[in-house]
Design a protein around this motif. Structure first.
Motif, mmCIF file in Angstrom:
data_model
loop_
_atom_site.group_PDB
_atom_site.id
_atom_site.type_symbol
_atom_site.label_atom_id
_atom_site.label_comp_id
_atom_site.label_asym_id
_atom_site.label_seq_id
_atom_site.Cartn_x
_atom_site.Cartn_y
_atom_site.Cartn_z
ATOM 1 N N SER A 1 104.261 48.034 6.410
ATOM 2 C CA SER A 1 104.062 47.211 5.211
ATOM 3 C C SER A 1 105.223 46.238 5.037
ATOM 4 C CB SER A 1 103.908 48.095 3.963
ATOM 5 O OG SER A 1 105.068 48.880 3.773
ATOM 6 N N ALA B 1 112.826 53.647 1.807
ATOM 7 C CA ALA B 1 113.280 53.186 3.124
ATOM 8 C C ALA B 1 112.930 51.710 3.300
ATOM 9 C CB ALA B 1 112.607 54.019 4.210
ATOM 10 N N ASN B 2 112.007 51.214 2.484
ATOM 11 C CA ASN B 2 111.515 49.840 2.623
ATOM 12 C C ASN B 2 112.486 48.854 1.939
ATOM 13 O OD1 ASN B 2 109.992 47.410 2.138
ATOM 14 N ND2 ASN B 2 108.153 48.573 2.661
ATOM 15 N N GLY C 1 110.195 58.659 -0.257
ATOM 16 C CA GLY C 1 109.847 58.089 1.052
ATOM 17 C C GLY C 1 109.838 56.563 1.104
ATOM 18 N N ALA C 2 109.323 55.912 0.059
ATOM 19 C CA ALA C 2 109.128 54.458 0.133
ATOM 20 C C ALA C 2 110.424 53.659 -0.054
ATOM 21 C CB ALA C 2 108.083 54.026 -0.906
ATOM 22 N N LEU D 1 102.912 46.285 -2.217
ATOM 23 C CA LEU D 1 104.322 46.705 -2.339
ATOM 24 C C LEU D 1 104.916 46.261 -3.665
ATOM 25 C CD1 LEU D 1 106.099 46.054 1.080
ATOM 26 C CD2 LEU D 1 105.825 48.239 -0.110
ATOM 27 N N ILE E 1 100.125 52.257 -0.488
ATOM 28 C CA ILE E 1 100.457 51.886 0.899
ATOM 29 C C ILE E 1 99.625 52.753 1.856
ATOM 30 C CG2 ILE E 1 102.378 51.569 2.552
ATOM 31 C CD1 ILE E 1 102.490 49.883 -0.154
ATOM 32 N N GLN E 2 99.444 54.010 1.471
ATOM 33 C CA GLN E 2 98.561 54.873 2.289
ATOM 34 C C GLN E 2 97.137 54.325 2.301
ATOM 35 O OE1 GLN E 2 99.188 58.666 0.416
ATOM 36 N NE2 GLN E 2 100.590 59.349 2.009
ATOM 37 N N THR F 1 104.155 59.487 -3.539
ATOM 38 C CA THR F 1 102.736 59.192 -3.767
ATOM 39 C C THR F 1 102.603 58.367 -5.052
ATOM 40 O OG1 THR F 1 102.202 61.311 -2.789
ATOM 41 C CG2 THR F 1 100.493 60.273 -4.134
ATOM 42 N N GLY G 1 103.409 54.919 -3.519
ATOM 43 C CA GLY G 1 103.241 54.995 -2.062
ATOM 44 C C GLY G 1 101.789 55.230 -1.669
ATOM 45 N N ALA G 2 101.005 55.825 -2.554
ATOM 46 C CA ALA G 2 99.583 56.050 -2.251
ATOM 47 C C ALA G 2 98.854 54.726 -2.048
ATOM 48 C CB ALA G 2 98.923 56.848 -3.372
ATOM 49 N N ARG H 1 106.870 70.386 2.986
ATOM 50 C CA ARG H 1 108.080 70.288 3.784
ATOM 51 C C ARG H 1 108.905 71.554 3.620
ATOM 52 N NH1 ARG H 1 108.274 65.375 1.221
ATOM 53 N NH2 ARG H 1 108.531 63.478 2.427
ATOM 54 N N ALA I 1 102.993 53.408 7.261
ATOM 55 C CA ALA I 1 103.560 52.882 6.008
ATOM 56 C C ALA I 1 104.707 51.874 6.235
ATOM 57 C CB ALA I 1 104.008 54.036 5.116
ATOM 58 N N GLY J 1 104.642 68.785 -1.781
ATOM 59 C CA GLY J 1 104.268 67.482 -2.359
ATOM 60 C C GLY J 1 102.758 67.278 -2.436
ATOM 61 N N THR J 2 102.362 66.112 -2.917
ATOM 62 C CA THR J 2 100.942 65.824 -3.095
ATOM 63 C C THR J 2 100.215 65.704 -1.757
ATOM 64 O OG1 THR J 2 101.555 64.577 -5.062
ATOM 65 C CG2 THR J 2 99.329 64.236 -4.224
ATOM 66 N N THR J 3 100.907 65.183 -0.765
ATOM 67 C CA THR J 3 100.216 64.969 0.508
ATOM 68 C C THR J 3 100.741 65.845 1.642
ATOM 69 O OG1 THR J 3 101.707 63.128 0.971
ATOM 70 C CG2 THR J 3 99.585 62.573 -0.011
HETATM 71 N N1 LIG Z 1 108.598 52.228 4.697
HETATM 72 C C1 LIG Z 1 107.731 52.463 3.724
HETATM 73 N N2 LIG Z 1 107.281 51.448 2.950
HETATM 74 C C2 LIG Z 1 106.425 51.674 1.925
HETATM 75 N N3 LIG Z 1 105.954 52.887 1.617
HETATM 76 C C3 LIG Z 1 106.353 53.924 2.341
HETATM 77 C C4 LIG Z 1 107.258 53.777 3.438
HETATM 78 N N4 LIG Z 1 107.480 55.009 3.966
HETATM 79 C C5 LIG Z 1 106.742 55.877 3.236
HETATM 80 N N5 LIG Z 1 106.068 55.240 2.267
HETATM 81 C C6 LIG Z 1 105.163 55.820 1.268
HETATM 82 O O1 LIG Z 1 105.886 56.855 0.623
HETATM 83 C C7 LIG Z 1 105.058 57.998 0.414
HETATM 84 C C8 LIG Z 1 105.713 59.189 1.037
HETATM 85 O O2 LIG Z 1 106.864 59.490 0.345
HETATM 86 P P1 LIG Z 1 107.215 60.986 -0.008
HETATM 87 O O3 LIG Z 1 108.506 60.955 -0.754
HETATM 88 O O4 LIG Z 1 107.122 61.781 1.230
HETATM 89 O O5 LIG Z 1 105.992 61.307 -0.983
HETATM 90 P P2 LIG Z 1 105.304 62.641 -1.537
HETATM 91 O O6 LIG Z 1 106.407 63.640 -1.767
HETATM 92 O O7 LIG Z 1 104.643 62.173 -2.782
HETATM 93 O O8 LIG Z 1 104.275 63.106 -0.523
HETATM 94 C C9 LIG Z 1 103.724 57.700 1.039
HETATM 95 O O9 LIG Z 1 102.805 57.441 -0.003
HETATM 96 C C10 LIG Z 1 103.950 56.469 1.895
HETATM 97 O O10 LIG Z 1 102.842 55.591 1.847
#
Ligand SMILES: Nc1ncnc2c1ncn2[C@@H]1O[C@H](COP(=O)(O)OP(=O)(O)O)[C@@H](O)[C@H]1O
Ligand SMILES: O=P(O)(O)OC[C@H](O)CO
Length: 500
Positions: A329, A414-415, A411-412, A381, A313-314, A267, A310-311, A17, A326, A12-14
């Motif tokens: 938030s 989950a919020n 990832g996001a 958000l 939020i980062q 991201t 998600g970036a 896995r 994250a 991924g960008t960050t």
């Molecule tokens: N509970 C959350 N609420 C909001 N954003 C979240 C939460 N958990 C993770 N993120 C955001 O989701 C991103 C991570 O998701 P992921 O699917 O792993 O991304 P990527 O594959 O682009 O790295 C991050 O930018 C993080 O800020």
């Protein structure tokens, strides 16, 4: 020894896995590690490709060590990756000639302007399904050849190789024996003709990129080669699938029929709709892209690409230090009922679909003396949800399909607060599946199908399970008012950057 698992590598960008899936598509174990983001100048983003490889290799080793699984038990490996990010390396030494230029990087804005001024926009659009934007690989490759001393000369002598991260990892895993990419990744380069399925000579000439650098383009589900046994813990494991992460998520979400769509919140945020064998020519700022090549044919998708999700939020976490992690938030955003008129437009890397403004930059508007941290966190958000609404509107207009529900992952998701607001602002229910790691799941499926670990897409589609449906609770009038404010906020962020 019997083959019990498929391993997915999600570059991924960050973070990198490695995930093991068993025959029932369960996640057995995950290893993940972040790597360095390099920001040499405002608007520039780079990764160190050697660090990406060592991070990816490290998480593979960690996964095997912590599970006690032997490489021999792995039926195949599937690769999925941040798309467009471009690395150029020396064929003889494997040494990158420059850092990888990341998809978010805006340094080639002027090159794009020049291509447009030469009247080439329509040719790129028609042949690649993309828009002329710094997002895609073609202008990044050109930049490296134009700016790294000696690079163009070496490239012309056939001494350099180009790759996106799938290509780079496959090349590394096979100890330099295999130089390939898949249709979905090729379709993001601005150099690949998605109608004729070939690297396009006219476009390569326009970008001045020699064809000899380019990888062979393969189906997304096929054995490309085996891991180098010495490197890969004593075993030659077939590398049997590759797809860009957004297309892999579409596959993992079992969106196998035309009209099925998903939105991935990582991201960035990327909504893709399967359009089957049809190429839709978007009239509303979306991209036409290859979903995958499988079972002897290529299928297409419409895509809405949002650069920053998600970036943002980062950035609250690392840039503003408003939150520690994250998931916090959700807690802070939940302290207020709304943003009290504050909007954040996270155009940190310009704006993608449907605006395509390389010079847009981030904005927070509507601030008053009463604005608090909670309002700002909530506005960040909510921006993910508004951007998604922009894209869904374009997708429905292009396809003439009204979505009954939106499948989400990443990832996001989950919020819960974000998911509820998303359903409310779209006016469409949001379906979150049990497995939100659908990107990795899709890569595993592609690799598992190629070696007979799984038998068919139909078998896999039956496994999709709902975790939660978020129903629409907001009244139409409120939705329209909030969204109207967002549209006004977006106009404030546009065409901001004046220097390239
Ligand atoms: N509970 C959350 N609420 C909001 N954003 C979240 C939460 N958990 C993770 N993120 C955001 O989701 C991103 C991570 O998701 P992921 O699917 O792993 O991304 P990527 O594959 O682009 O790295 C991050 O930018 C993080 O800020
Ligand atoms: O790393 P992700 O998951 O944000 O995905 C990046 C995209 O592939 C860029 O096009």
């Amino acid at each position: 020894m019997s083959k019990k698992y498929v391993m997915a590598l999600d570059q991924g960008t960050t973070s990198c896995r490695a995930i093991l899936f068993d025959k029932d598509s369960n996640i057995v174990a995950v290893a993940q590690k972040e790597f360095t983001q390099i920001y040499p100048k405002a608007g520039w983003v780079e990764h160190n490709a050697d660090e990406i490889w060592s991070t990816q290799y490290g998480v593979i080793a960690e996964l095997l060590a912590k599970t006690g699984v032997s490489a021999e038990e792995i039926a195949s490996i599937g690769i999925t990756n941040q798309r467009e990010t471009t690395v150029v390396w020396e064929k003889a030494t494997g040494k990158p000639v420059y850092n990888a230029i990341v998809w978010q990087c805006r340094r080639t804005t002027a090159i794009c302007d020049e291509l447009k001024a030469r009247g080439l926009e329509q040719a790129f659009r028609t042949k690649t399904g993309l828009v002329v934007d710094a997002y895609f690989s073609g202008t990044k490759a050109k930049w490296i050849l134009d700016n790294v001393e000696g690079a163009r000369e070496k490239a012309e002598k056939g001494e350099l190789l180009f790759g996106t991260m799938d290509t780079w990892l496959i090349w590394k895993l096979t100890a330099g024996k295999v130089h390939v990419t898949d249709y979905s990744n090729a379709s993001r380069t601005l150099m690949y003709n998605i109608r004729e399925l070939k690297w396009d000579e006219e476009l390569l000439a326009a970008l001045n990129v020699p064809a000899s650098m380019l990888p062979e383009v393969k189906p997304s589900s096929e054995v490309y080669g085996c891991t180098d046994a010495e490197l890969f813990f004593g075993h030659a494991v077939p590398i049997a699938g590759a797809a860009g992460d957004q297309q892999a998520a579409l596959f993992g979400q079992a969106c196998y029929a035309p009209g099925m769509a998903k939105n991935t919140y990582g991201t960035g945020c990327f909504m893709l709709m399967n359009t089957g064998s049809e190429l839709y020519d978007s009239k509303n700022g979306l991209l036409t892209t290859i979903a995958w090549g499988i079972e002897g044919k290529v299928e297409y998708a419409l895509e809405g690409s949002i650069f920053i999700a998600g970036a943002a939020i980062q950035w609250l976490r690392d840039g503003l230090k408003l939150i520690e992690a994250a998931p916090d938030s959700e807690y802070f955003a939940g302290k207020v009922d709304d943003t009290d008129g504050v909007y954040m437009v996270p155009a940190f890397a310009g704006l993608g679909a449907p605006y395509w403004d390389m010079r847009a930059r981030g904005a927070i508007v509507g601030l008053t003396r009463g604005t608090t941290k909670a309002h700002i966190v909530r506005a960040a958000l909510e921006a993910l949800a508004y951007q998604t609404k922009d894209v869904l509107g374009a997708m429905e207009a292009d396809s003439n399909i009204k979505l009954q529900a939106l499948k989400v992952d990443g990832g996001a998701v989950a919020n819960n607060l974000l998911m509820q607001f998303q359903a409310d602002i779209l006016g469409v229910p949001v379906d979150r599946p049990r497995i939100i790691e659908t990107t990795a799941l899709g890569a595993a499926y592609l690799a598992g199908l190629a070696v007979g670990f799984w038998s068919s897409k139909e078998e896999l589609a039956k496994r999709w399970q709902l975790d939660n449906r978020f129903e629409v609770e907001m009244a139409e009038e409120k939705r329209a008012k909030l969204y109207g404010g967002w549209k006004r906020a977006v106009t404030r962020s546009m065409d901001w950057e004046t220097e390239d």
